[in-house]
Design an enzyme around this catalytic site. Structure first.
Site: not given
Ligand code: 13P
Length: 277
Positions: A81-82, A230
């Protein structure tokens, strides 16, 4: 079972549904996601954050997640991811990751597109590549109250797909990573315009904290992949607080780990039900 990124997302798109993509920092988290995928018979993506992949044991974690995806009875794949660094993307592809998110969204369009194009060239026809247009604010690994960043320009998103060959576009429509500083107000008209102009699957990051109705509406509006981190971490910490006093006497680690995986599975299954279309 391992399924390619494009294939997994296209199947969701054809059904008017979305895949859940869940950040896994540990094998226990991945086992929780796997339990949810199997109980809901829903495809999932196991996400690895850049910080956990570049940590000393990051390659081991990636190998463990791929083993989980391989053994799942539901379709699954693993995505880095990212990542803004091409060398890290190249290393992850060589390590066998199924997809990467080439995220140059902190840079001007040209630099972002150049990164995505380079990632697509490295991935060739094998792994999938996701790009981010506009910028989704908020930290990946540390949750903080965050306000929305630059929104996705629909025409620029379409241009990016054309110029780079990206397989998926992450939209910024008021969504943030971490905690929402103010009640989320997603820009539905913008999402509709992006959907009209962009012909590859769209993803929605920052799903933690979005109301259930927003998630259902996003899927109905054409989102095919929804990223959650989260809320999984929050639930894990709550479960640790609750279970450690119970399991510490007798050092019942196996029981603790299984309870943590179940807690993750509960959150992931709730999300998967909302994404089923
Ligand atoms: P949240 O942490 O807000 O759920 O966002 C997760 C995410 O988008 C990972 O890429």
């Amino acid at each position: 079972m391992l399924v390619g990124f494009r294939e997994l997302l296209e199947e969701r798109r054809a059904r008017g549904a979305a895949a859940g993509a869940f950040t896994c920092y540990t094998l226990t988290t991945a086992v929780g996601v796997l339990r949810a995928a199997e109980s809901e018979s829903a495809p999932v993506l196991l996400l690895v954050s850049e910080a956990s992949y570049t940590a000393p044991e990051g390659r081991l974690l990636l190998a463990a997640l791929r083993a989980v995806a391989e053994r799942a009875s539901a379709p699954a794949c693993v995505q880095l991811d990212h990542v803004a660094d091409l060398a890290t993307i190249a290393r992850a592809l060589a390590d066998g990751v199924d997809a990467v998110m080439a995220d140059g969204s902190r840079q001007p369009y040209e630099a972002n597109a150049a990164l995505v194009r380079a990632a697509c060239e490295l991935a060739r026809e094998g792994a999938g590549v996701e790009a981010e247009l506009g910028h989704i604010e908020g930290g990946e690994d540390v949750a903080a109250a965050t306000a929305a960043g630059a929104l996705t320009d629909p025409a620029e998103a379409a241009r990016c797909v054309e110029e780079t060959g990206a397989d998926c576009i992450a939209v910024s429509i008021g969504n943030v990573h971490g905690h929402y500083a103010a009640p989320p107000a997603l820009d539905w008209a913008r999402l509709e315009r992006i959907r009209e102009l962009v012909d590859v699957p769209l993803s929605l990051h920052g799903a933690s904290g979005l109301p259930d109705d927003d998630l259902r509406r996003a899927v109905a509006a054409g989102i095919c992949k929804v990223n959650v981190n989260t809320e999984l971490r929050a639930r894990l910490f709550a479960e640790l607080e609750r279970r450690v006093p119970e399991t510490a006497p007798g050092l019942r680690l196996l029981e603790l780990e299984s309870a943590l995986a179940d807690a993750v599975a509960e959150v992931a299954a709730e999300k998967l039900r909302l994404l089923a279309g």
